[in-house]
Each structure stands twice: as structure tokens, then as C-alpha cells.
Design an enzyme around this catalytic site. Structure first.
Site, mmCIF file in Angstrom:
data_model
loop_
_atom_site.group_PDB
_atom_site.id
_atom_site.type_symbol
_atom_site.label_atom_id
_atom_site.label_comp_id
_atom_site.label_asym_id
_atom_site.label_seq_id
_atom_site.Cartn_x
_atom_site.Cartn_y
_atom_site.Cartn_z
ATOM 1 N N MET A 123 -2.910 -20.524 -8.743
ATOM 2 C CA MET A 123 -3.605 -20.903 -9.975
ATOM 3 C C MET A 123 -3.212 -22.321 -10.373
ATOM 4 S SD MET A 123 -4.190 -17.556 -12.252
ATOM 5 C CE MET A 123 -2.620 -17.518 -13.063
ATOM 6 N N HIS A 145 5.364 -22.472 -4.655
ATOM 7 C CA HIS A 145 4.074 -22.589 -3.953
ATOM 8 C C HIS A 145 4.241 -23.397 -2.665
ATOM 9 C CE1 HIS A 145 2.726 -22.200 -8.280
ATOM 10 N NE2 HIS A 145 2.023 -21.248 -7.706
ATOM 11 N N GLN A 170 -8.209 -12.373 -14.812
ATOM 12 C CA GLN A 170 -6.901 -11.699 -14.797
ATOM 13 C C GLN A 170 -6.099 -11.933 -16.078
ATOM 14 O OE1 GLN A 170 -5.750 -13.994 -11.151
ATOM 15 N NE2 GLN A 170 -3.711 -14.020 -12.064
HETATM 16 O O1 PAF Z 1 -0.304 -15.319 -8.133
HETATM 17 C C1 PAF Z 1 -1.210 -16.029 -8.611
HETATM 18 O O2 PAF Z 1 -1.039 -17.219 -8.854
HETATM 19 C C2 PAF Z 1 -2.573 -15.404 -8.895
HETATM 20 O O3 PAF Z 1 -2.443 -14.107 -9.393
HETATM 21 C C3 PAF Z 1 -3.508 -15.431 -7.677
HETATM 22 C C4 PAF Z 1 -2.994 -14.567 -6.547
HETATM 23 C C5 PAF Z 1 -3.690 -16.866 -7.211
HETATM 24 C C6 PAF Z 1 -4.882 -14.885 -8.085
HETATM 25 O O4 PAF Z 1 -5.451 -15.637 -9.099
#
Ligand code: PAF
Length: 283
Positions: free
Chosen positions: A30, A37, A61
Site C-alpha cells: 500500500m 517492503h 480493506q
Molecule cells: O499488507 C498490505 O500492505 C495490504 O494489506 C496488501 C496486501 C497490499 C493489500 O492491500
């Protein structure tokens, strides 16, 4: 690095790579990227010929009173980090590209799994995660997809979704990346004031406490959870959402450390909700 904003662009590029016989890895994010990341991208680069990262703050979400609007964003900085770590393409769609007007289809696991842990206070969260990840799988058609162990319930749910919907995609879980003092890296750490940043150390401290108890032979999951809870409660800026020991696959609560157990927590530090966890491979 290619910057793609449309589904068509991603599909054309991935098709060209596949025609050359190259394997493709997906790192869904995100945005507001950090070393956690970067470690996913590094692992994807090690395992796949081309890596695609998605950078999309997924509205489905977030619950009505959550931090969708406030969620931190810095796409230029994200691109610099992704490029530096060898990402070949970033997919950065507008909300309308991912959810066309009238979109009404969701992917949802109907067992208790998404209702446990974070699901207790975030009832629609995992439906949104499954929906967007499933769309990303359909758009990118990766050979492998990489997720952080920090979101342990998310990782377990994605594995279940991949099994249930027969996605031919290998899910790779990658270890939690921590700051030097132990705090798990998170985009939400940026919300913390200096005092809160210090207080947030109770999460990792309680993880290390729980791990120590397991290493010393404790097999009573409730005693481990109680000791961790007590440690967190001693911090005035911390408010516990949950500290729980659950089966590492089904997310059902457990009393004993046996088989794969996930010990996980969500704790508010001021207004910021942080998560952390550890996995135990019991006997
Ligand atoms: O973990 C995240 O950053 C989010 O839940 C994902 C997997 C990118 C889905 O939007």
C-alpha cells in the site's frame, strides 16, 4: 523501472516477459515503503526474473472509522526505493482503475479465520484484502507472491484463499524486519510522537519475552499470553486490542504450544494501532 497505472499496461508487459520465458514475482504493497517492503522486493528479486510491486492504498480493506484518508503516501520516494532494490515495474492504479463504478464482487473466506485476531475489531478488513489481492493475482498473474510475516493473519488468509481458489501461485512469507531497538517496521510508525515511539517498544519487548518463555520450555500458551499482556499493561500509553495464541494455520485459539502456533498482538499506542507477533514451531 516501468511505472504502470493501468491494468492493460501491466498485462501487456507481463505477457512480453512470459513470452521470453521469464518468471514474475509480485510484491503487493500500500506504499509508503520501508525496509520491510524492501526485504520483500529483495527476496522476490532473488527468486524471480522480473519483480512487479503494486502501490495502492486499497479502500475496501479500511472500515468507516479507520485511517484511509490519513494513510501516509509518498509515491516518488516509493519509486526510488523500488528501483534501487531491482523492481522492474510498479503498478500504481487510481481507485477507479481497480474498482470500476458499480463493482460489487468480493472475495471472502467464510470460516472463522478472518473473524479472529484483527478481524474482531476490523470486520471487513480481510474481505477487502482478499478482494484486492485476488484482483492483483488476476492482473499480474505472478509465479510467486511475497508477503510479510508481520501481517501473520493476512499471510495465513492469503494462503487459504490461494488453496481454495486454486491459484497456481506460490506464496512466500518473509520475516519481520525490525528497527535497531526492536520495533517492527510499519508505515504506521510514522504516526507516532517521540513519546509514543518509545512506548511502542512494549510490543517487541513482549514478543521477546514470549519467545524467551518458549525457549525456557513454557508450553502453556495462556501463561505466555498473560505475561506478555502484563508487560504491555504496565505502559500507560498502550491500550491492548488483543494478545492471543492461535493455531498458525486456522487462527483458532489454542491453550498449548503444540504444532505451529502464532502468538500475535494488536496494541494502540495513543491513536495508532500497531501489530507484532512471533511463530512457534511446537512439538
Ligand atoms: O499488507 C498490505 O500492505 C495490504 O494489506 C496488501 C496486501 C497490499 C493489500 O492491500
Amino acid at each position: 523501472m516501468i511505472i504502470a497505472t493501468t491494468i492493460a499496461q501491466v498485462r501487456a508487459q507481463v505477457a512480453a516477459w512470459k513470452k521470453e520465458g521469464l518468471t514474475v514475482g509480485l510484491v503487493p504493497t500500500m506504499g509508503y515503503l520501508h525496509e520491510g517492503h524492501a526485504s520483500l522486493v529483495d527476496e522476490a528479486v532473488r527468486q524471480c526474473d522480473r519483480v512487479v510491486a503494486s502501490d495502492f492504498v486499497n479502500p475496501t480493506q479500511f472500515g468507516p472509522n479507520e485511517d484511509l484518508e490519513a494513510y501516509p503516501r509518498d509515491f516518488d520516494r516509493d519509486c526510488a526505493l523500488l528501483e534501487e532494490h531491482g523492481c522492474a515495474m510498479v503498478f500504481h492504479p487510481a481507485v477507479e482503475e481497480m474498482y470500476a463504478p458499480g463493482a460489487a464482487t468480493y472475495v471472502e473466506i467464510l470460516s472463522d479465520m478472518p473473524k479472529q485476531l484483527c478481524g474482531k475489531t476490523r470486520p471487513i478488513h480481510f474481505r477487502g484484502v482478499c478482494t484486492v489481492v485476488s484482483k492483483l493475482f488476476n492482473i499480474v498473474t505472478p509465479d510467486k507472491a511475497f508477503f510479510g510475516q508481520k501481517d501473520a493473519q493476512q499471510l495465513a488468509i492469503i494462503r487459504q484463499m490461494v488453496r481454495d481458489l486454486s491459484y497456481g501461485i506460490e506464496i512466500v512469507g518473509c520475516p519481520i524486519v525490525r528497527e535497531a531497538d526492536g520495533l517492527a517496521k510499519s508505515s504506521r510508525n510514522t504516526y507516532l510522537s517521540e513519546a509514543e515511539r518509545q512506548a511502542a517498544l512494549v510490543l517487541s519487548e513482549s514478543v521477546f519475552l514470549g519467545q524467551k518463555m518458549v525457549a525456557e520450555g513454557e508450553t502453556d500458551a495462556n501463561k505466555i499470553v498473560a505475561a506478555m499482556t502484563e508487560h504491555i499493561q504496565a505502559q500507560p500509553l498502550a491500550k491492548i486490542d488483543y494478545v492471543s495464541a492461535v493455531d498458525g494455520v486456522t487462527m483458532d485459539p489454542v491453550d498449548q504450544i503444540a504444532g505451529t502456533v502464532l502468538v500475535a498482538m494488536a496494541v494502540y499506542i495513543g491513536k495508532t494501532r500497531l501489530i507484532d507477533n512471533f511463530i512457534v514451531e511446537g512439538k
